[in-house]
Scaffold this active site. Structure first.
Site, mmCIF file in Angstrom:
data_model
loop_
_atom_site.group_PDB
_atom_site.id
_atom_site.type_symbol
_atom_site.label_atom_id
_atom_site.label_comp_id
_atom_site.label_asym_id
_atom_site.label_seq_id
_atom_site.Cartn_x
_atom_site.Cartn_y
_atom_site.Cartn_z
ATOM 1 N N PRO A 1 0.776 -1.237 0.000
ATOM 2 C CA PRO A 1 0.000 0.000 0.000
ATOM 3 C C PRO A 1 0.810 1.291 0.000
ATOM 4 O O PRO A 1 0.239 2.360 -0.122
ATOM 5 C CB PRO A 1 -0.811 -0.119 1.292
ATOM 6 C CG PRO A 1 -0.026 -1.036 2.162
ATOM 7 C CD PRO A 1 0.766 -1.941 1.283
ATOM 8 N N ASP B 1 1.785 2.107 -12.045
ATOM 9 C CA ASP B 1 0.718 3.102 -12.098
ATOM 10 C C ASP B 1 0.789 4.008 -10.881
ATOM 11 O O ASP B 1 1.716 3.947 -10.087
ATOM 12 C CB ASP B 1 -0.646 2.440 -12.291
ATOM 13 C CG ASP B 1 -0.879 1.335 -11.312
ATOM 14 O OD1 ASP B 1 -0.719 1.591 -10.112
ATOM 15 O OD2 ASP B 1 -1.196 0.206 -11.750
ATOM 16 N N LYS C 1 -3.751 5.203 -14.463
ATOM 17 C CA LYS C 1 -4.737 4.575 -13.600
ATOM 18 C C LYS C 1 -5.050 5.413 -12.375
ATOM 19 O O LYS C 1 -4.695 5.093 -11.268
ATOM 20 C CB LYS C 1 -4.255 3.191 -13.098
ATOM 21 C CG LYS C 1 -4.331 2.087 -14.090
ATOM 22 C CD LYS C 1 -5.712 1.501 -14.057
ATOM 23 C CE LYS C 1 -5.761 0.166 -14.744
ATOM 24 N NZ LYS C 1 -5.435 -0.920 -13.877
ATOM 25 N N GLY D 1 -0.157 -1.479 -7.140
ATOM 26 C CA GLY D 1 -0.368 -1.125 -5.735
ATOM 27 C C GLY D 1 -1.073 -2.257 -5.009
ATOM 28 O O GLY D 1 -1.901 -2.961 -5.592
ATOM 29 N N GLY D 2 -0.742 -2.453 -3.757
ATOM 30 C CA GLY D 2 -1.431 -3.457 -2.942
ATOM 31 C C GLY D 2 -1.192 -4.856 -3.446
ATOM 32 O O GLY D 2 -0.078 -5.256 -3.736
ATOM 33 N N ASP D 3 -2.293 -5.601 -3.591
ATOM 34 C CA ASP D 3 -2.221 -6.976 -4.082
ATOM 35 C C ASP D 3 -2.788 -7.010 -5.506
ATOM 36 O O ASP D 3 -3.827 -6.407 -5.765
ATOM 37 C CB ASP D 3 -3.062 -7.869 -3.159
ATOM 38 C CG ASP D 3 -3.022 -9.309 -3.607
ATOM 39 O OD1 ASP D 3 -2.236 -10.076 -3.031
ATOM 40 O OD2 ASP D 3 -3.761 -9.682 -4.550
ATOM 41 N N ILE E 1 -6.479 -8.145 -5.880
ATOM 42 C CA ILE E 1 -7.580 -7.498 -5.170
ATOM 43 C C ILE E 1 -7.835 -6.150 -5.832
ATOM 44 O O ILE E 1 -7.012 -5.228 -5.738
ATOM 45 C CB ILE E 1 -7.273 -7.354 -3.664
ATOM 46 C CG1 ILE E 1 -7.181 -8.751 -3.054
ATOM 47 C CG2 ILE E 1 -8.361 -6.529 -2.968
ATOM 48 C CD1 ILE E 1 -6.888 -8.795 -1.589
ATOM 49 N N MET F 1 -11.722 2.403 -3.449
ATOM 50 C CA MET F 1 -12.160 3.351 -4.469
ATOM 51 C C MET F 1 -13.500 3.980 -4.101
ATOM 52 O O MET F 1 -14.356 4.181 -4.943
ATOM 53 C CB MET F 1 -12.308 2.640 -5.834
ATOM 54 C CG MET F 1 -11.022 2.009 -6.309
ATOM 55 S SD MET F 1 -11.251 0.896 -7.704
ATOM 56 C CE MET F 1 -11.886 -0.573 -6.925
ATOM 57 N N GLY G 1 -2.765 5.650 3.323
ATOM 58 C CA GLY G 1 -2.409 4.708 4.389
ATOM 59 C C GLY G 1 -0.996 4.154 4.261
ATOM 60 O O GLY G 1 -0.504 3.940 3.158
#
Ligand code: SAH
Length: 470
Positions: free
Chosen positions: A224, A247, A269, A300-302, A305, A382, A411
């Site tokens: 994140p 992105d 994005k 970003g993140g996973d 997901i 989002m 975060g």
């Protein structure tokens, strides 16, 4: 250099271990790994140690040490807390020119044990010559994190093909270049994934078709925001890719960790601002891989997901391009932990749902009825633009207006801010405050724990080491 590092072949040889406690047990484990036959000598020998020695068909001698125990041994380790015994063992060994190690007593040693990183057959020993063992252990910890656990597979691969490659290249330089490329490309990835047979086939293919360099794609979750939340695997692939597609969600400090000379392609994005449409991104991945490049798609993140990772690899699979997907810490986990909001809790939430807040044509196309139970936590990705609609829909479907709700802004980064309100008050509060994307909305009783569990330590600890760009 005070000591010369050497690696000792102990397979099938007898090593005397004097001592029967936990320290002796630790040494016995190492000796066992190296295939030694242990002769354990002490008036009392702990059960675990005795079992281990028996397993390795060694000898257990429950008596005081005497020099007869030195017969036929190639190495001696003294691990007792009795200084007199340790001195005696050392003296006997020195007079017989037998290598001896007295634990934690470098003066009595003729050989010392390094801190070990074991990726057999690759083994790394680190020593401070007994001067700063804690430092040696810290270096070991660093190496442990840098060298993938499965690195031994790579060494096995090299060993299996060594003769064949040697026959193929008469020129030593060409051979070295070949190995450098083979041990960092697709074959290496296969070996690290534990598929030695496929890895071997790939090396052979490269030998037979030196021009046919095959590209591959790494779809990697970058977490994140805080670079410390990258996985080891993500970092490794980031440092070996030749092209990177990233992105907006990928933070600057994370991009800084990508190989310096890698080509960088921004594919946008942001909400309603796609630098490249999704189908073009999918195609670009294919095209670059077909050019023989190692391509990193950093997300970003996973990636699985709300990351459209599935779509990106579908085209790769169709084109038979090798790819790997590396999970990342998703925003919900990262934001929740850094904000002190447990996503589940015995008293508040028995389940958690990750929901998209990106509502199609602002309509209520979510199954709102399923989202109103009090025993669950809702996490909206989002959701900033639809915050008002989400709040209205949940309340009109029966969720209490006073349900705690938090908006976590940026975060896990240095700029993280957590806005705690109620489901009803949050939209108005946000409308009157300056909030920066990305944001995550967490709804449910667990949010009330934020005050108690929030982390007061400044985020700078992790992020400030890198120049934080967002
Ligand atoms: N694949 C990503 C999610 C991509 S969807 C993941 O697993 O995290 C993009 C949304 O993720 C953003 O709109 C926001 O809701 C959320 N998000 C991603 N990073 C975030 C962060 N650092 N802080 C808050 N929300 C974040």
């Amino acid at each position: 250099m005070d000591y010369l590092p050497l690696f000792f072949d102990l397979r099938g040889k007898t090593v005397l271990l004097v001592g029967g406690g936990v320290v002796a047990l630790r040494k016995a484990r190492l000796l066992q790994k190296a295939g030694a036959k242990i002769r354990a000598v002490a008036p009392e020998i702990a059960v675990d140690l005795a079992e281990l020695v028996k397993e390795g068909a060694g000898e257990i001698i429950r008596e005081n040490y005497s020099s007869v125990h030195l017969n036929d041994v190639v190495l001696v380790i003294s691990a007792t807390d009795d200084a007199q015994v340790n001195n005696q063992v050392a003296e006997d060994c020195h007079s017989r020119r037998l290598p001896v190690n007295v634990v934690d007593n470098p003066e009595l040693c003729s050989v010392i044990m390094p801190a070990i990183v074991d990726r057999s057959p690759l083994v790394i020993g680190i020593s401070s010559g007994g001067e700063a063992p804690v430092l040696a252990r810290m270096v070991r910890a660093k190496l442990e994190s840098l060298i993938p656990a499965a690195y031994g597979g790579l060494a096995q691969l090299a060993s299996r093909l060594r003769d064949r490659v040697k026959r193929h290249f008469t020129d030593g330089d060409a051979r070295r270049r070949f190995w450098e490329s083979a041990l960092s490309g697709p074959a290496a990835e296969l070996a690290l994934a534990g598929d030695l047979r496929a890895a071997e086939a790939e090396v052979v293919r490269q030998l037979d078709h030196p021009q046919g360099k095959r590209g591959e794609v790494y779809l990697v979750g970058a977490g994140p925001g805080d670079p410390d939340l990258l996985t080891f695997k993500a970092l490794r692939l980031m440092q070996q890719a030749e092209v990177v597609l990233y992105d907006r969600l990928v933070s600057e400090p994370i991009l800084d960790l990508v190989r310096r000379d890698a080509e960088r392609i921004y594919v946008g994005k942001k909400r309603a601002d796609h630098a490249l449409e999704q189908t073009k991104i999918n195609q670009l991945l294919v095209d670059l891989a077909l050019q023989g490049k190692r391509v990193l798609r950093l997300k970003g993140g996973d990636p699985f997901i709300f990351g459209r990772g599935g779509e990106e690899i579908e085209l790769l699979a169709q084109n038979q391009i090798p790819f790997q997907v590396v999970p990342g810490i998703t925003a919900a986990s990262g934001c929740a932990c850094y904000a002190g909001i447990p996503l589940t809790h015995r008293d508040y939430a028995q389940s958690v749902r990750f929901v998209t807040g990106h509502l199609k044509d602002d309509s209520c196309n979510l199954s709102w009825n399923e989202l109103i139970g009090d025993d669950q936590t809702l996490v909206f990705y989002m959701g900033l633009a639809s915050l008002g609609e989400i709040s209205r829909q949940l309340i009109s479907h029966g969720k209490s207006p006073s349900t705690p709700a938090a908006l976590v802004e940026q975060g896990t980064t240095r700029r993280q801010r957590v806005h705690v309100q109620t489901l009803e008050s949050l939209p108005d509060y946000i409308a009157h405050n300056d909030v920066h994307a990305p944001t995550l909305l967490i709804v449910g009783g667990v949010v009330s724990l934020h005050d108690k569990l929030k982390w007061y330590e400044p985020r700078e600890t992790a992020a400030a080491r890198f120049k934080v760009g967002w």
